[in-house]
Scaffold this motif. Structure first.
Motif, PDB file in Angstrom:
ATOM      1  N   LEU A 179      18.883  54.813 -28.550  1.00  0.00           N
ATOM      2  CA  LEU A 179      17.829  53.441 -28.335  1.00  0.00           C
ATOM      3  C   LEU A 179      17.953  53.523 -30.179  1.00  0.00           C
ATOM      4  CD1 LEU A 179      15.981  51.866 -26.049  1.00  0.00           C
ATOM      5  CD2 LEU A 179      18.072  51.482 -26.482  1.00  0.00           C
ATOM      6  N   GLU A 180      16.999  54.396 -30.917  1.00  0.00           N
ATOM      7  CA  GLU A 180      16.674  55.044 -32.184  1.00  0.00           C
ATOM      8  C   GLU A 180      17.697  55.323 -32.782  1.00  0.00           C
ATOM      9  OE1 GLU A 180      12.889  57.427 -31.912  1.00  0.00           O
ATOM     10  OE2 GLU A 180      12.304  56.270 -31.166  1.00  0.00           O
ATOM     11  N   GLU A 181      19.235  56.022 -32.166  1.00  0.00           N
ATOM     12  CA  GLU A 181      19.748  56.230 -32.459  1.00  0.00           C
ATOM     13  C   GLU A 181      21.152  55.829 -32.643  1.00  0.00           C
ATOM     14  OE1 GLU A 181      21.624  60.252 -31.599  1.00  0.00           O
ATOM     15  OE2 GLU A 181      19.724  60.479 -30.605  1.00  0.00           O
ATOM     16  N   GLY A 182      20.595  54.351 -31.893  1.00  0.00           N
ATOM     17  CA  GLY A 182      21.599  53.112 -32.525  1.00  0.00           C
ATOM     18  C   GLY A 182      22.608  53.010 -31.428  1.00  0.00           C
ATOM     19  N   ILE A 183      22.309  53.808 -29.672  1.00  0.00           N
ATOM     20  CA  ILE A 183      23.368  54.207 -28.926  1.00  0.00           C
ATOM     21  C   ILE A 183      22.462  52.925 -27.711  1.00  0.00           C
ATOM     22  CG2 ILE A 183      24.253  55.753 -26.979  1.00  0.00           C
ATOM     23  CD1 ILE A 183      24.044  57.832 -28.834  1.00  0.00           C
ATOM     24  N   ALA A 184      23.503  51.813 -27.104  1.00  0.00           N
ATOM     25  CA  ALA A 184      23.236  50.951 -26.345  1.00  0.00           C
ATOM     26  C   ALA A 184      23.264  51.588 -25.105  1.00  0.00           C
ATOM     27  CB  ALA A 184      24.076  49.809 -26.513  1.00  0.00           C
ATOM     28  N   VAL A 185      21.727  51.144 -24.530  1.00  0.00           N
ATOM     29  CA  VAL A 185      21.543  51.741 -23.143  1.00  0.00           C
ATOM     30  C   VAL A 185      20.608  50.891 -22.400  1.00  0.00           C
ATOM     31  CG1 VAL A 185      22.191  54.244 -23.407  1.00  0.00           C
ATOM     32  CG2 VAL A 185      19.419  53.028 -23.322  1.00  0.00           C
ATOM     33  N   GLN A 186      21.278  50.629 -21.051  1.00  0.00           N
ATOM     34  CA  GLN A 186      20.318  49.511 -20.645  1.00  0.00           C
ATOM     35  C   GLN A 186      19.955  50.354 -19.336  1.00  0.00           C
ATOM     36  OE1 GLN A 186      19.698  45.892 -21.032  1.00  0.00           O
ATOM     37  NE2 GLN A 186      18.263  45.621 -19.381  1.00  0.00           N
ATOM     38  N   PRO A 187      18.287  49.958 -18.431  1.00  0.00           N
ATOM     39  CA  PRO A 187      18.126  50.800 -17.511  1.00  0.00           C
ATOM     40  C   PRO A 187      18.117  49.692 -16.149  1.00  0.00           C
ATOM     41  CG  PRO A 187      16.265  49.577 -18.319  1.00  0.00           C
ATOM     42  CD  PRO A 187      17.255  49.596 -19.814  1.00  0.00           C
ATOM     43  N   LEU A 188      18.445  50.087 -15.246  1.00  0.00           N
ATOM     44  CA  LEU A 188      18.901  48.515 -13.788  1.00  0.00           C
ATOM     45  C   LEU A 188      17.421  48.662 -12.873  1.00  0.00           C
ATOM     46  CD1 LEU A 188      21.694  50.270 -12.006  1.00  0.00           C
ATOM     47  CD2 LEU A 188      21.909  48.312 -13.804  1.00  0.00           C
ATOM     48  N   PRO A 189      17.225  47.198 -12.757  1.00  0.00           N
ATOM     49  CA  PRO A 189      15.764  47.459 -11.804  1.00  0.00           C
ATOM     50  C   PRO A 189      16.163  47.448 -10.689  1.00  0.00           C
ATOM     51  CG  PRO A 189      17.806  45.024 -12.376  1.00  0.00           C
ATOM     52  CD  PRO A 189      18.116  46.634 -12.560  1.00  0.00           C
ATOM     53  N   SER A 190      15.368  48.556 -10.456  1.00  0.00           N
ATOM     54  CA  SER A 190      14.930  48.838  -9.172  1.00  0.00           C
ATOM     55  C   SER A 190      13.987  47.778  -7.837  1.00  0.00           C
ATOM     56  CB  SER A 190      14.201  50.159  -9.088  1.00  0.00           C
ATOM     57  OG  SER A 190      12.906  50.389  -9.740  1.00  0.00           O
ATOM     58  N   LEU A 191      14.984  47.695  -6.420  1.00  0.00           N
ATOM     59  CA  LEU A 191      13.684  47.500  -5.730  1.00  0.00           C
ATOM     60  C   LEU A 191      12.769  47.860  -4.895  1.00  0.00           C
ATOM     61  CD1 LEU A 191      17.700  46.741  -3.471  1.00  0.00           C
ATOM     62  CD2 LEU A 191      15.825  44.288  -5.416  1.00  0.00           C
ATOM     63  N   PRO A 192      11.347  47.524  -4.939  1.00  0.00           N
ATOM     64  CA  PRO A 192      10.404  47.862  -4.610  1.00  0.00           C
ATOM     65  C   PRO A 192      11.322  48.902  -3.015  1.00  0.00           C
ATOM     66  CG  PRO A 192      10.125  46.171  -4.904  1.00  0.00           C
ATOM     67  CD  PRO A 192      11.421  45.843  -5.619  1.00  0.00           C
ATOM     68  N   ASP A 193      11.438  48.071  -1.709  1.00  0.00           N
ATOM     69  CA  ASP A 193      12.335  49.724  -0.688  1.00  0.00           C
ATOM     70  C   ASP A 193      12.982  50.634  -1.312  1.00  0.00           C
ATOM     71  OD1 ASP A 193      14.616  46.754   0.614  1.00  0.00           O
ATOM     72  OD2 ASP A 193      14.321  48.010  -1.230  1.00  0.00           O
ATOM     73  N   GLU A 194      13.306  50.441  -2.225  1.00  0.00           N
ATOM     74  CA  GLU A 194      14.172  51.664  -2.786  1.00  0.00           C
ATOM     75  C   GLU A 194      13.185  52.519  -3.183  1.00  0.00           C
ATOM     76  OE1 GLU A 194      16.936  50.282  -5.390  1.00  0.00           O
ATOM     77  OE2 GLU A 194      18.312  49.502  -4.082  1.00  0.00           O
ATOM     78  N   ARG A 195      11.950  52.274  -3.384  1.00  0.00           N
ATOM     79  CA  ARG A 195      10.968  53.434  -3.778  1.00  0.00           C
ATOM     80  C   ARG A 195      10.474  54.435  -2.561  1.00  0.00           C
ATOM     81  NH1 ARG A 195       8.873  49.598  -8.289  1.00  0.00           N
ATOM     82  NH2 ARG A 195       8.329  49.056  -6.445  1.00  0.00           N
ATOM     83  N   ASN A 196      10.638  53.886  -1.758  1.00  0.00           N
ATOM     84  CA  ASN A 196       9.601  53.609  -0.764  1.00  0.00           C
ATOM     85  C   ASN A 196      10.335  54.670   0.760  1.00  0.00           C
ATOM     86  OD1 ASN A 196       6.962  52.896  -1.529  1.00  0.00           O
ATOM     87  ND2 ASN A 196       7.575  50.522  -0.166  1.00  0.00           N
TER      88      ASN A 196
END
Length: 156
Positions: A139-156
């Protein structure tokens, strides 16, 4: 196996099975036990009566003459509201769309994004993994990135 009655800091009650009490303690310490309703890792055991099998009277307390009356069936527990179900479905659909329409570059995400940004690689849709520090640097270099939201059941 041991079944524990548990509850989270928000008061949601639930049950879970563990191979041993040491396994429960270990998983709790590592943050692997979480509330299925709100995903809170602040979970505690609740008071519960032990479930003992009866094999006749072996010098212990005498067996009761008749079984106690059955308790009324508990109200069904709704773990998720309809809006939460819809939100989770939309997030799953987003994940599926990203997987279908972009290239998975794994942990080379930051490297590939930089190559495309600086014209060293062909522009294309990509997805993968990046640490928080890598994402901030992009982001500091001006490169657009976007995280994907995760679901709680994917972390368990």
């Amino acid at each position: 196996m041991i079944r524990y009655a548990l509850s989270c800091e928000a008061g949601h009650a639930f049950e879970s099975w563990f191979p041993s009490s040491e396994s429960y303690d270990d998983q709790l310490a590592r943050g692997l036990v979480a509330c299925p309703v709100c995903a809170s890792p602040k979970v505690a055991k609740q008071l519960m009566a032990p479930a003992l099998g009866r094999r006749g009277n072996r010098g212990g307390l005498p067996a009761p003459a008749e079984a106690p009356p059955a308790a009324p069936a508990p109200e069904p527990v709704r773990l998720m509201s309809e809006p939460e179900r819809q939100l989770r479905a939309m997030i799953r659909e987003l994940h599926e769309h990203v997987a279908r329409t972009s290239d998975h570059v794994g942990d080379r995400f930051a490297e590939e994004a930089r190559k495309m940004h600086y014209g060293e690689a062909e522009q294309r849709a990509i997805h993968g993994e990046a640490s928080l520090a890598e994402a901030r640097a992009l982001l500091e270099e001006g490169i657009a990135v976007q995280p994907l939201p995760s679901l709680p059941d994917e972390r368990n």
